[in-house]
Design a protein around this motif. Structure first.
Motif, PDB file in Angstrom:
ATOM      1  N   ASP A 163      -2.263   8.202  -6.899  1.00 17.75           N
ATOM      2  CA  ASP A 163      -2.905   8.014  -8.200  1.00 17.75           C
ATOM      3  C   ASP A 163      -4.406   7.996  -7.938  1.00 17.75           C
ATOM      4  O   ASP A 163      -4.927   7.063  -7.317  1.00 17.75           O
ATOM      5  N   SER A 164      -5.097   9.009  -8.384  1.00 12.43           N
ATOM      6  CA  SER A 164      -6.525   9.146  -8.077  1.00 12.43           C
ATOM      7  C   SER A 164      -7.383   8.061  -8.718  1.00 12.43           C
ATOM      8  O   SER A 164      -8.557   7.925  -8.387  1.00 12.43           O
ATOM      9  N   GLU A 165      -6.813   7.267  -9.595  1.00  8.70           N
ATOM     10  CA  GLU A 165      -7.554   6.169 -10.223  1.00  8.70           C
ATOM     11  C   GLU A 165      -7.495   4.880  -9.411  1.00  8.70           C
ATOM     12  O   GLU A 165      -8.239   3.951  -9.677  1.00  8.70           O
ATOM     13  N   LEU A 166      -6.594   4.828  -8.430  1.00  8.27           N
ATOM     14  CA  LEU A 166      -6.440   3.614  -7.639  1.00  8.27           C
ATOM     15  C   LEU A 166      -7.372   3.602  -6.433  1.00  8.27           C
ATOM     16  O   LEU A 166      -7.793   4.650  -5.957  1.00  8.27           O
ATOM     17  N   ILE A 167      -7.639   2.409  -5.935  1.00  4.65           N
ATOM     18  CA  ILE A 167      -8.373   2.237  -4.690  1.00  4.65           C
ATOM     19  C   ILE A 167      -7.332   2.019  -3.599  1.00  4.65           C
ATOM     20  O   ILE A 167      -6.451   1.164  -3.732  1.00  4.65           O
ATOM     21  N   TYR A 168      -7.424   2.797  -2.522  1.00  2.18           N
ATOM     22  CA  TYR A 168      -6.481   2.687  -1.409  1.00  2.18           C
ATOM     23  C   TYR A 168      -7.159   2.020  -0.221  1.00  2.18           C
ATOM     24  O   TYR A 168      -8.364   2.173  -0.013  1.00  2.18           O
ATOM     25  N   THR A 169      -6.338   1.315   0.539  1.00  2.00           N
ATOM     26  CA  THR A 169      -6.826   0.518   1.640  1.00  2.00           C
ATOM     27  C   THR A 169      -6.033   0.860   2.900  1.00  2.00           C
ATOM     28  O   THR A 169      -4.846   1.149   2.827  1.00  2.00           O
ATOM     29  N   PHE A 170      -6.707   0.832   4.040  1.00  2.00           N
ATOM     30  CA  PHE A 170      -6.105   1.128   5.340  1.00  2.00           C
ATOM     31  C   PHE A 170      -5.720  -0.173   6.030  1.00  2.00           C
ATOM     32  O   PHE A 170      -6.540  -1.086   6.143  1.00  2.00           O
ATOM     33  N   CYS A 171      -4.484  -0.258   6.493  1.00  2.00           N
ATOM     34  CA  CYS A 171      -4.022  -1.416   7.273  1.00  2.00           C
ATOM     35  C   CYS A 171      -4.053  -1.040   8.746  1.00  2.00           C
ATOM     36  O   CYS A 171      -3.335  -0.134   9.170  1.00  2.00           O
ATOM     37  N   SER A 172      -4.859  -1.727   9.523  1.00  2.00           N
ATOM     38  CA  SER A 172      -5.006  -1.403  10.949  1.00  2.00           C
ATOM     39  C   SER A 172      -4.085  -2.218  11.850  1.00  2.00           C
ATOM     40  O   SER A 172      -4.084  -2.030  13.064  1.00  2.00           O
ATOM     41  N   ASN A 173      -3.274  -3.087  11.285  1.00  2.00           N
ATOM     42  CA  ASN A 173      -2.375  -3.925  12.070  1.00  2.00           C
ATOM     43  C   ASN A 173      -1.351  -3.050  12.786  1.00  2.00           C
ATOM     44  O   ASN A 173      -0.536  -2.385  12.149  1.00  2.00           O
ATOM     45  N   SER A 174      -1.382  -3.060  14.107  1.00  2.00           N
ATOM     46  CA  SER A 174      -0.515  -2.176  14.891  1.00  2.00           C
ATOM     47  C   SER A 174       0.965  -2.501  14.739  1.00  2.00           C
ATOM     48  O   SER A 174       1.818  -1.636  14.941  1.00  2.00           O
ATOM     49  N   SER A 175       1.299  -3.709  14.368  1.00  2.00           N
ATOM     50  CA  SER A 175       2.706  -4.072  14.222  1.00  2.00           C
ATOM     51  C   SER A 175       3.218  -3.907  12.795  1.00  2.00           C
ATOM     52  O   SER A 175       4.392  -4.160  12.526  1.00  2.00           O
ATOM     53  N   CYS A 176       2.382  -3.452  11.894  1.00  2.00           N
ATOM     54  CA  CYS A 176       2.773  -3.250  10.496  1.00  2.00           C
ATOM     55  C   CYS A 176       3.078  -1.779  10.258  1.00  2.00           C
ATOM     56  O   CYS A 176       2.359  -0.906  10.738  1.00  2.00           O
ATOM     57  N   GLU A 177       4.124  -1.495   9.505  1.00  2.00           N
ATOM     58  CA  GLU A 177       4.507  -0.107   9.220  1.00  2.00           C
ATOM     59  C   GLU A 177       3.590   0.571   8.209  1.00  2.00           C
ATOM     60  O   GLU A 177       3.520   1.789   8.154  1.00  2.00           O
ATOM     61  N   VAL A 178       2.867  -0.202   7.416  1.00  2.00           N
ATOM     62  CA  VAL A 178       2.024   0.354   6.354  1.00  2.00           C
ATOM     63  C   VAL A 178       0.736   0.926   6.940  1.00  2.00           C
ATOM     64  O   VAL A 178       0.092   0.300   7.782  1.00  2.00           O
ATOM     65  N   VAL A 179       0.360   2.119   6.484  1.00  2.00           N
ATOM     66  CA  VAL A 179      -0.924   2.712   6.853  1.00  2.00           C
ATOM     67  C   VAL A 179      -1.896   2.554   5.689  1.00  2.00           C
ATOM     68  O   VAL A 179      -3.008   2.069   5.865  1.00  2.00           O
ATOM     69  N   TYR A 180      -1.489   2.976   4.497  1.00  3.45           N
ATOM     70  CA  TYR A 180      -2.320   2.868   3.300  1.00  3.45           C
ATOM     71  C   TYR A 180      -1.571   2.075   2.239  1.00  3.45           C
ATOM     72  O   TYR A 180      -0.354   2.175   2.117  1.00  3.45           O
ATOM     73  N   PHE A 181      -2.341   1.343   1.429  1.00  4.75           N
ATOM     74  CA  PHE A 181      -1.732   0.635   0.314  1.00  4.75           C
ATOM     75  C   PHE A 181      -2.727   0.513  -0.837  1.00  4.75           C
ATOM     76  O   PHE A 181      -3.937   0.624  -0.660  1.00  4.75           O
ATOM     77  N   SER A 182      -2.170   0.334  -2.011  1.00  2.00           N
ATOM     78  CA  SER A 182      -2.935   0.014  -3.210  1.00  2.00           C
ATOM     79  C   SER A 182      -2.160  -1.102  -3.905  1.00  2.00           C
ATOM     80  O   SER A 182      -1.191  -1.624  -3.348  1.00  2.00           O
ATOM     81  N   ASN A 183      -2.543  -1.424  -5.118  1.00  2.00           N
ATOM     82  CA  ASN A 183      -1.806  -2.456  -5.849  1.00  2.00           C
ATOM     83  C   ASN A 183      -0.353  -2.062  -6.065  1.00  2.00           C
ATOM     84  O   ASN A 183       0.524  -2.917  -6.095  1.00  2.00           O
ATOM     85  N   ASP A 184      -0.095  -0.766  -6.221  1.00  2.00           N
ATOM     86  CA  ASP A 184       1.228  -0.296  -6.615  1.00  2.00           C
ATOM     87  C   ASP A 184       1.972   0.525  -5.573  1.00  2.00           C
ATOM     88  O   ASP A 184       3.155   0.788  -5.747  1.00  2.00           O
ATOM     89  N   GLN A 185       1.304   0.958  -4.513  1.00  2.00           N
ATOM     90  CA  GLN A 185       1.912   1.908  -3.593  1.00  2.00           C
ATOM     91  C   GLN A 185       1.645   1.542  -2.142  1.00  2.00           C
ATOM     92  O   GLN A 185       0.629   0.916  -1.835  1.00  2.00           O
ATOM     93  N   THR A 186       2.552   1.983  -1.276  1.00  2.00           N
ATOM     94  CA  THR A 186       2.303   1.912   0.162  1.00  2.00           C
ATOM     95  C   THR A 186       2.705   3.244   0.781  1.00  2.00           C
ATOM     96  O   THR A 186       3.602   3.929   0.282  1.00  2.00           O
TER      97      THR A 186
END
Length: 155
Positions: free
Chosen positions: A46-69
């Motif tokens: 969603d181009s309206e959302l702000i996405y964030t990078f998770c650098s935690n090596s033990s976490c499966e998530v790379v990018y997340f926003s309020n609604d998506q991972t």
């Protein structure tokens, strides 16, 4: 792609916490997700959302926003922070993998200087080459320090 290794307004705004590991992440430009995501995942951004990078090596998530991972399988390339393999890039723009950095460092070459020269010549494109959407020099420096520590343990 000008000044890709300079701090951006995204870094100074709205930092969020990963919904899985609760670690604070860093916002990434939308162009980074567009460059990194496989087509199936790209269809869902969603181009309206702000996405964030998770650098935690033990976490499966790379990018997340309020609604998506998005997880590693949603990306076209391996993520340095999430994959410990020797062939994974630490510097994506200039092809410096863990293996290549280790070999160069053990031969007393200076890979950081090479990368800095390329950055100064405005040849980097971190926002589209690096999954974290920002300059890799911090990762490269930390990785080389770990090599030097292993090479010269203080005990």
């Amino acid at each position: 792609m000008n000044e890709c290794c300079q701090s951006s307004s995204l870094e100074k705004s709205n930092l969020n916490y990963c919904p899985i590991c609760q670690q604070k992440g860093k916002n990434v430009p939308l162009i980074t997700l567009k460059a990194m995501l496989i087509p199936k995942a790209l269809d869902t951004i969603d181009s309206e959302l702000i996405y964030t990078f998770c650098s935690n090596s033990s976490c499966e998530v790379v990018y997340f926003s309020n609604d998506q991972t998005y997880v590693s399988d949603d990306l076209k390339i391996s993520v340095f922070q999430k994959n410990k393999a020797l062939n994974v890039p630490v510097c994506y723009c200039f092809g410096w993998t863990r293996k290549r950095l280790t070999e160069a460092t053990l031969k007393n070459q200076r890979p950081i200087e090479h990368i800095r020269m390329q950055v100064q010549a405005k040849r980097c494109g971190c926002e589209v080459n690096n999954p974290q959407g920002s300059c890799c020099l911090g990762n490269v420096t930390s990785f080389i320090r770990s090599i030097n520590t292993d090479k010269n343990p203080t005990s």
